[in-house]
Design an enzyme around this catalytic site. Structure first.
Site, mmCIF file in Angstrom:
data_model
loop_
_atom_site.group_PDB
_atom_site.id
_atom_site.type_symbol
_atom_site.label_atom_id
_atom_site.label_comp_id
_atom_site.label_asym_id
_atom_site.label_seq_id
_atom_site.Cartn_x
_atom_site.Cartn_y
_atom_site.Cartn_z
ATOM 1 C CG ASP A 1 -2.084 -0.937 1.078
ATOM 2 O OD1 ASP A 1 -2.667 -1.105 2.142
ATOM 3 O OD2 ASP A 1 -2.138 -1.656 0.020
ATOM 4 C CG ASP B 1 -0.819 5.143 -0.216
ATOM 5 O OD1 ASP B 1 -1.534 4.919 -0.827
ATOM 6 O OD2 ASP B 1 -0.596 5.007 1.066
ATOM 7 C CB SER C 1 -11.229 7.556 -1.498
ATOM 8 O OG SER C 1 -10.317 7.046 -0.641
ATOM 9 C CD GLU D 1 -14.453 8.954 11.984
ATOM 10 O OE1 GLU D 1 -15.406 9.712 12.073
ATOM 11 O OE2 GLU D 1 -14.361 8.060 11.107
ATOM 12 C CE LYS E 1 -6.551 5.672 5.195
ATOM 13 N NZ LYS E 1 -6.055 4.242 5.173
ATOM 14 N NE ARG F 1 -14.349 3.234 -1.768
ATOM 15 C CZ ARG F 1 -13.698 3.610 -0.702
ATOM 16 N NH1 ARG F 1 -14.071 4.846 -0.277
ATOM 17 N NH2 ARG F 1 -13.004 3.168 0.186
ATOM 18 C CD GLU G 1 -13.612 1.331 8.917
ATOM 19 O OE1 GLU G 1 -12.732 1.726 8.125
ATOM 20 O OE2 GLU G 1 -13.637 2.293 9.945
ATOM 21 C CE LYS H 1 -2.243 5.839 4.386
ATOM 22 N NZ LYS H 1 -2.134 5.014 2.625
ATOM 23 C CB CYS I 1 40.285 -4.347 -1.717
ATOM 24 S SG CYS I 1 41.805 -3.743 -2.130
#
Length: 531
Positions: free
Chosen positions: A57, A61, A106, A138, A140, A161, A211, A351, A461
Site C-alpha cells: 500500500d 501511495d 475516498s 477517527e 483509519k 463502494r 467498514e 497517515k 580488494c
C-alpha cells in the site's frame, strides 16, 4: 477500507524536486505521467477487482502521490481517465449492482504536520473565510468500505463502494456479521443533546457507512488454516475482509469472523456535527470505535495521530490501522467545502510514516568496508521512510543488482526494517524511459586501485590491508589534528563503513541526517550534531 486514494497536499517546491530526475521538458513530464497512470491502474485493478496485491500500500501511495503532484504542476495533462479522477475499480461480476444515494468518496492523504496545516489553509481559501479549527479524529481501519440501508429500522441492503457510484450488493454476507444490527434499537440516553433526545426517532429510511475488517488474531488463524489446506494465503487483513464479503456462499463469510465499525450517516437527520453522528449511530445500536474523538485544534489532532503512530500503542489494538482520518466537525463547513476531484475537501487521511516508498536511483556507488569487502549502495532521490528522509539504500552485493535487474535511473521500491539503512526491494521496470544506465562491476578497488577478487557472492580488494588502512586514515581525518569533526569517533566511522555509507573521506560530507538517524543507537539529535 476508509482508504485514502489520492492527494492534494504537495507544495510546488516538492513538485520541482520530483521533476529533477526527468527534467523540466514537458514532453518528458507527459511520458512520465502516462507511465505512472498505466502502472497505478494495473496495480489498482489487481487489488480492487482481482483481490491481488502486487506491491505494498505504501509503495502504491508513493506512486499515486508523484502522479498527483505532477498533474497539479501540469494541469494541462490531466485527463478524465487518470487514476486521480476516479475512486476505485469496477464491481466484481456475480453480485447485483447497487447505486449509492450519494457517491462513496475516498480521502486525500497527508503525511506531516505541514501537510495538515496546508490542508486547513486550502479549506479556508476555498471558503474565503477563516473557520473554527474543530475536528473529529477517527482511527483509519485497514478494512473494506460498506454502505448499509435500513427501512423502518430493518436492515434491507448492504453494499461495497465499487466505483463510488455503483457497488455490489453483499447484503446476505453482511448479515452474517454480528456487529451489524439486523434491527435498530434506539437508546436515547446515548445522545448527549437534550433537545435531540426528546425529538429523535428511528427514521423511515436510514443510510449509514462504515467498514468491515478482521481482527489480527483471526487473520493469522485463518491464514494458517488456509496454508494447511494448501489454499490462498491473504497478503493483509484488508484483502481477507474484501475476499470474505465477496463470497457467493454466506457460510464462508460467516466462518471468517468479520467485524464492523460504522462512522458516518448519509441521511439528513438534522445532525450538526460529525461527533453528533457518532452519538446517533451508537444510540441506534451500531458499533462505533471508542478511540475516535473530537479535537479542538490541529495541535490536538497531531497529539492524537502521534499517540497512535507509536507502535507500542498500535500493538494494543486488535485490528490494523495505517493512520487517522481527520474531518471538520461542523457539518455545515464540511458540506460547504464540497468535493475536490473524488475526495471531500474538508476531510483527509493523516497517515503514519510509510515503511515502503518509491524513488529514483540516481547512482550506484561502491563502498569498501574495514575487511576490504565491497558493498554496492544505491544513491537515491531523497525520500521519506518511517518519518526520516533518506538518500542511501543498501544493495547487499553485486548479485543482488543482477537479481533485481537494477539500472541507474530506475524507479524502485525501498523499505526500512530495523536499525539498518534501507534496502532496495523491487525495480518498477515498466516506468523506464530508455535512458537508464547499466551498472558495471568494478575490476579495481576504488580506494587503492588494487585488483578485485571474487569470493562467492562477496567481492574484495586483493590488498588484505586495504580496509584496515582506510579505517585508520578516516580516523585520523576526523581527529582534532585534522578536520576535528567532533562526535564522529572511530566506532561510528567503523559502523558507517560496515553499513556501506562511506568508503572515503569525501563520502562523509555527502551524508544526510536521515542516513545516520536510521541506525541503531542513533537518533535525530545525534544525527543533527554530526551533520
Amino acid at each position: 477500507m476508509r482508504g485514502a486514494e489520492f492527494y492534494n497536499l504537495a507544495s510546488l517546491g516538492e513538485n520541482s524536486q520530483i521533476l529533477n530526475h526527468i527534467g523540466m521538458d514537458k514532453n518528458k513530464v507527459k511520458k512520465r505521467i502516462g507511465k505512472l497512470r498505466n502502472e497505478i491502474n494495473r496495480y489498482r485493478y489487481a487489488y480492487h477487482v482481482l483481490d491481488k496485491s502486487l506491491i505494498s500500500d505504501s509503495a502504491l501511495d508513493s506512486l499515486k502521490k508523484e502522479l498527483f503532484d505532477l498533474e497539479m504542476e501540469y494541469p494541462e495533462f490531466i485527463t478524465s481517465d487518470s487514476p486521480t479522477q476516479r475512486v476505485a475499480g469496477k464491481p466484481l461480476k456475480g453480485f447485483k449492482k447497487v447505486r449509492h444515494d450519494t457517491p462513496m468518496l475516498s480521502f486525500n492523504d497527508a503525511f506531516s504536520e505541514e501537510d495538515m496545516r496546508d490542508w486547513l489553509v486550502r479549506i479556508q481559501n476555498y471558503l474565503k473565510s477563516e473557520i473554527k479549527p474543530e475536528f473529529y479524529c477517527e482511527l483509519k481501519i485497514d478494512g473494506l468500505a460498506i454502505e448499509l440501508v435500513y427501512e423502518n429500522g430493518i436492515f434491507v441492503q448492504g453494499s461495497t463502494r465499487g466505483d463510488g457510484q455503483i457497488g455490489e450488493d453483499i447484503t446476505q454476507n453482511l448479515k452474517t456479521i454480528e456487529a451489524i444490527p439486523l434491527k435498530l434499537e434506539l437508546e436515547k440516553s446515548k445522545i448527549q443533546s437534550a433537545s435531540w433526545r426528546t425529538k429523535f426517532q428511528i427514521p423511515r429510511r436510514l443510510v449509514v457507512r462504515g467498514e468491515v475488517f478482521i481482527n489480527k488474531k483471526d487473520f493469522e488463524k485463518i491464514n494458517k488454516e488456509q496454508e494447511r489446506k494448501g489454499e490462498k494465503i491473504f497478503a493483509n487483513p484488508r484483502n481477507m475482509a474484501a475476499g470474505s464479503v465477496r463470497q457467493l456462499d454466506p457460510k464462508i463469510t460467516a466462518s471468517r469472523k468479520l467485524d464492523s465499525f460504522q462512522y458516518g450517516i448519509v441521511t439528513d437527520l438534522g445532525q450538526k456535527t460529525h461527533e453528533e453522528e457518532h452519538q446517533i449511530l451508537e444510540a441506534l445500536g451500531f458499533k462505533t470505535n471508542s478511540h475516535n474523538q473530537p479535537a479542538k485544534s490541529l495541535e490536538e489532532v497531531f497529539k492524537f495521530r502521534n499517540h497512535w503512530g507509536e507502535e507500542k500503542n498500535r500493538e494494543k489494538l486488535p485490528y490494523e490501522i495505517d493512520g487517522v482520518v481527520v474531518i471538520t466537525n461542523d457539518n455545515k463547513i464540511f458540506n460547504a467545502a464540497g468535493v475536490v476531484g473524488k475526495a471531500p475537501r474538508a476531510a483527509i487521511a493523516y497517515k503514519f510514516s510509510a515503511k515502503e516508498a518509491t524513488t529514483i536511483v540516481e547512482d550506484i556507488k561502491v563502498q569498501v568496508g574495514r575487511t576490504g569487502a565491497l558493498t554496492p549502495v544505491a544513491i537515491l532521490k531523497q525520500v521519506e521512510l518511517t518519518g526520516i528522509k533518506i538518500t542511501h539504500a543498501t544493495l547487499h552485493n553485486f548479485d543482488q543488482i543482477r537479481r533485481l535487474g537494477l539500472k541507474i535511473g530506475d524507479t524502485v521500491i525501498v523499505s526500512r526494517a530495523g536499525d539498518v539503512i534501507p534496502q532496495v526491494n523491487k525495480v518498477l521496470k515498466e516506468l523506464r524511459t530508455g535512458k537508464e544506465k547499466e551498472f558495471k562491476v568494478p575490476t579495481h578497488c576504488p580506494i587503492d586501485n588494487t585488483k578485485i577478487v571474487a569470493e562467492g557472492v562477496i567481492y574484495r580488494c586483493s590488498n588484505p590491508k586495504c580496509g584496515a588502512k582506510n579505517s585508520r586514515f578516516l580516523r585520523h581525518f576526523v581527529s582534532r589534528a585534522a578536520f576535528d569533526i567532533r562526535g564522529l569517533g572511530g566506532k561510528i566511522l567503523d559502523r558507517f563503513l560496515d553499513e556501506g555509507l562511506i568508503s572515503d573521506a569525501a563520502d562523509i560530507f555527502e551524508l544526510k541526517e536521515g542516513d545516520i538517524a536510521v541506525l541503531e543507537r542513533f537518533g535525530e539529535k545525534s544525527a543533527q550534531n554530526i551533520i
